[in-house]
Design a protein around this motif. Structure first.
Motif, PDB file in Angstrom:
ATOM      1  N   GLU A 118      -4.762 -12.852   0.122  1.00  0.00           N
ATOM      2  CA  GLU A 118      -4.272 -12.385  -0.930  1.00  0.00           C
ATOM      3  C   GLU A 118      -4.723 -10.339  -0.836  1.00  0.00           C
ATOM      4  O   GLU A 118      -4.716  -9.334  -1.336  1.00  0.00           O
ATOM      5  CB  GLU A 118      -6.193 -12.510  -1.532  1.00  0.00           C
ATOM      6  CG  GLU A 118      -6.084 -13.720  -2.351  1.00  0.00           C
ATOM      7  CD  GLU A 118      -5.499 -15.108  -1.422  1.00  0.00           C
ATOM      8  OE1 GLU A 118      -5.768 -14.539  -0.151  1.00  0.00           O
ATOM      9  OE2 GLU A 118      -5.610 -16.269  -1.470  1.00  0.00           O
ATOM     10  N   LEU A 147     -11.630 -11.106   0.865  1.00  0.00           N
ATOM     11  CA  LEU A 147     -10.606 -11.375   0.290  1.00  0.00           C
ATOM     12  C   LEU A 147     -10.188 -12.398   1.714  1.00  0.00           C
ATOM     13  O   LEU A 147     -10.495 -12.003   2.834  1.00  0.00           O
ATOM     14  CB  LEU A 147      -9.868 -10.983  -0.223  1.00  0.00           C
ATOM     15  CG  LEU A 147     -10.482 -10.402  -1.766  1.00  0.00           C
ATOM     16  CD1 LEU A 147      -9.572  -9.404  -2.375  1.00  0.00           C
ATOM     17  CD2 LEU A 147     -10.612 -10.708  -2.362  1.00  0.00           C
ATOM     18  N   GLU A 183      -3.134  -7.697  -2.420  1.00  0.00           N
ATOM     19  CA  GLU A 183      -2.999  -6.298  -3.674  1.00  0.00           C
ATOM     20  C   GLU A 183      -3.523  -4.624  -2.674  1.00  0.00           C
ATOM     21  O   GLU A 183      -3.012  -3.869  -2.768  1.00  0.00           O
ATOM     22  CB  GLU A 183      -5.102  -6.181  -3.166  1.00  0.00           C
ATOM     23  CG  GLU A 183      -6.180  -5.411  -4.585  1.00  0.00           C
ATOM     24  CD  GLU A 183      -7.580  -5.855  -3.977  1.00  0.00           C
ATOM     25  OE1 GLU A 183      -8.489  -5.135  -4.562  1.00  0.00           O
ATOM     26  OE2 GLU A 183      -7.344  -7.344  -4.380  1.00  0.00           O
ATOM     27  N   SER A 224     -10.115  -8.432  -9.708  1.00  0.00           N
ATOM     28  CA  SER A 224      -8.528  -7.646  -8.666  1.00  0.00           C
ATOM     29  C   SER A 224      -8.305  -6.585  -9.013  1.00  0.00           C
ATOM     30  O   SER A 224      -7.347  -5.898  -8.712  1.00  0.00           O
ATOM     31  CB  SER A 224      -8.108  -8.436  -8.022  1.00  0.00           C
ATOM     32  OG  SER A 224      -9.025  -9.767  -7.887  1.00  0.00           O
ATOM     33  N   GLU A 230     -12.256 -18.476  -1.358  1.00  0.00           N
ATOM     34  CA  GLU A 230     -11.317 -18.863  -0.358  1.00  0.00           C
ATOM     35  C   GLU A 230     -10.775 -19.791   0.200  1.00  0.00           C
ATOM     36  O   GLU A 230      -9.760 -20.312   0.033  1.00  0.00           O
ATOM     37  CB  GLU A 230     -11.020 -17.497   0.719  1.00  0.00           C
ATOM     38  CG  GLU A 230     -10.984 -15.654  -0.041  1.00  0.00           C
ATOM     39  CD  GLU A 230     -10.411 -16.052  -1.555  1.00  0.00           C
ATOM     40  OE1 GLU A 230      -9.620 -16.154  -1.770  1.00  0.00           O
ATOM     41  OE2 GLU A 230     -10.706 -15.630  -2.987  1.00  0.00           O
TER      42      GLU A 230
END
Length: 387
Positions: A244, A240, A248, A181, A38
């Motif tokens: 992100e 994450l 999610e 994901s 990331e």
């Protein structure tokens, strides 16, 4: 944001181009620099800029990639070779002002496994691509689902259910920008479904972990609301980033940050030694790894998905046939014209009503004989004549 101007860096788009020119994924580049994936993504999108030793290492690596020949020319000169597996990404600081994402509980599936094959390698069949995704993702997802639910059997069931749905929708999942994901979100949704509490097999708790520290951490996690528990696991467990994690969990970035802070505070209140995010990440990884949770084989999941699809298809066909048959029977047996109801009987004048059962009197017998003797029909019969 603190920037160091000692070592110049190319623009963000050029950084990404140089990485792709060297045939490196973000995870591979992050492993070589000792940071998280990331963090590399934030550097390439311009959301953050490295500083200090990380900036110097990053600039040196980009300079080496710029001096190297393109990967296509190297492949043509050296011939096809077997690629080494991508190393697991490690954690590193993020200079964007937010805490860096620690390394995940287990290695996530690289999206390169589903990328279009090179001209030198044969194309993967859908079953082979699905098996590759399952082999990389399933073991880690089972451990993550166990931290979410505290139930071993439900964790395995959630992962199998998610991959069965993924196989049924494989044309959609295969072209998704991030298939891991997609599967992870489906598994989390199934694992955190409130309807499991009504199932007889999940009414009683399972045996807790053997280690006391693992039991304490799992107990704290299960006391958190499901949304807080999921946010904490995605950020501090999987690794994450905050955007992100918010995407999610279908929440805004401020809402995800608020959930994360409240979850960390709840864990730190019960377990003060886990107040540090890195220590919390390490304990999450250890707690998930102590349980020997094994996922089913990929062919078993694919066969189960196909059987489930056939079952529901046949059930839908049977229900449709039953509805058609009931409709046809109704049309066949329904009346085709209107039939008026029978009106109630009218009282005949001159005939005394029979008040009670029993023998008739002499007058009643005479009147009955007189009425029966008359052969005429119509009003004349209803109007007695005097004689």
């Amino acid at each position: 944001m603190t920037q160091c101007f000692d070592t110049p860096l190319p623009p963000p788009k050029e950084r990404r181009r140089l990485r792709e020119r060297g045939s490196l994924t973000q995870a591979q580049l992050a492993a070589r620099l000792g940071v998280s994936r990331e963090t590399v993504r934030a550097w390439e999108t311009g959301r953050s800029t490295p500083s200090g030793l990380e900036r110097e290492s990053y600039a040196k690596l980009l300079a080496e990639l710029a001096d190297e020949p393109p990967a296509e020319m190297t492949a043509e000169m050296a011939g096809p070779q077997k690629a080494d597996p991508a190393p697991e990404p490690t954690a590193g600081p993020d200079t964007a002002g937010t805490p860096s994402a620690p390394e995940p509980v287990s290695a996530a599936a690289p999206t390169a496994a589903l990328a279009p094959p090179s001209p030198l390698s044969p194309p993967l069949t859908p079953a082979q691509a699905f098996d590759a995704l399952y082999a990389f993702c399933a073991p880690a997802l089972v451990r993550q689902a166990y931290l979410l639910t505290g139930r071993r059997e439900l964790a395995r069931e959630s992962v199998e259910q998610a991959f069965q749905i993924a196989w049924q929708r494989w044309p959609e999942v295969a072209v998704d920008p991030d298939p891991p994901s997609w599967v992870r979100a489906t598994a989390y949704e199934y694992a955190l479904s409130p309807w499991h509490r009504f199932r007889p097999r999940y009414r009683h708790p399972e045996p807790p972990p053997a280690d006391a520290s693992d039991r304490a951490l799992l107990d704290v996690l299960l006391t958190l609301p499901p949304s807080y528990r999921r946010t904490l696991l995605l950020y501090d467990g999987v690794g994450l980033g905050l955007p992100e994690t918010a995407a999610e969990t279908e929440a805004s970035t401020p809402a995800a940050a608020n959930r994360l802070l409240h979850a960390r505070a709840a864990v730190a209140a019960r377990l003060p030694e886990l107040a540090e995010p890195r220590e919390l990440h390490r304990r999450l990884a250890e707690t998930a790894s102590t349980e020997r949770l094994r996922a089913a084989k990929p062919p078993t999941v694919r066969i189960g998905s196909e059987r489930r699809a056939r079952f529901w298809t046949r059930a839908a066909i049977a229900i449709t046939v039953a509805i058609i048959g009931a409709t046809a029977l109704t049309l066949r047996s329904a009346p085709t014209r209107y039939e008026a109801p029978v009106p109630p009987g009218e009282t005949v004048r001159g005939v005394p009503p029979r008040t009670a059962p029993g023998p008739l009197s002499a007058a009643e017998l005479a009147l009955r004989a007189k009425l029966r003797a008359e052969a005429a029909n119509g009003p004349e019969r209803l109007r007695p004549e005097s004689r």
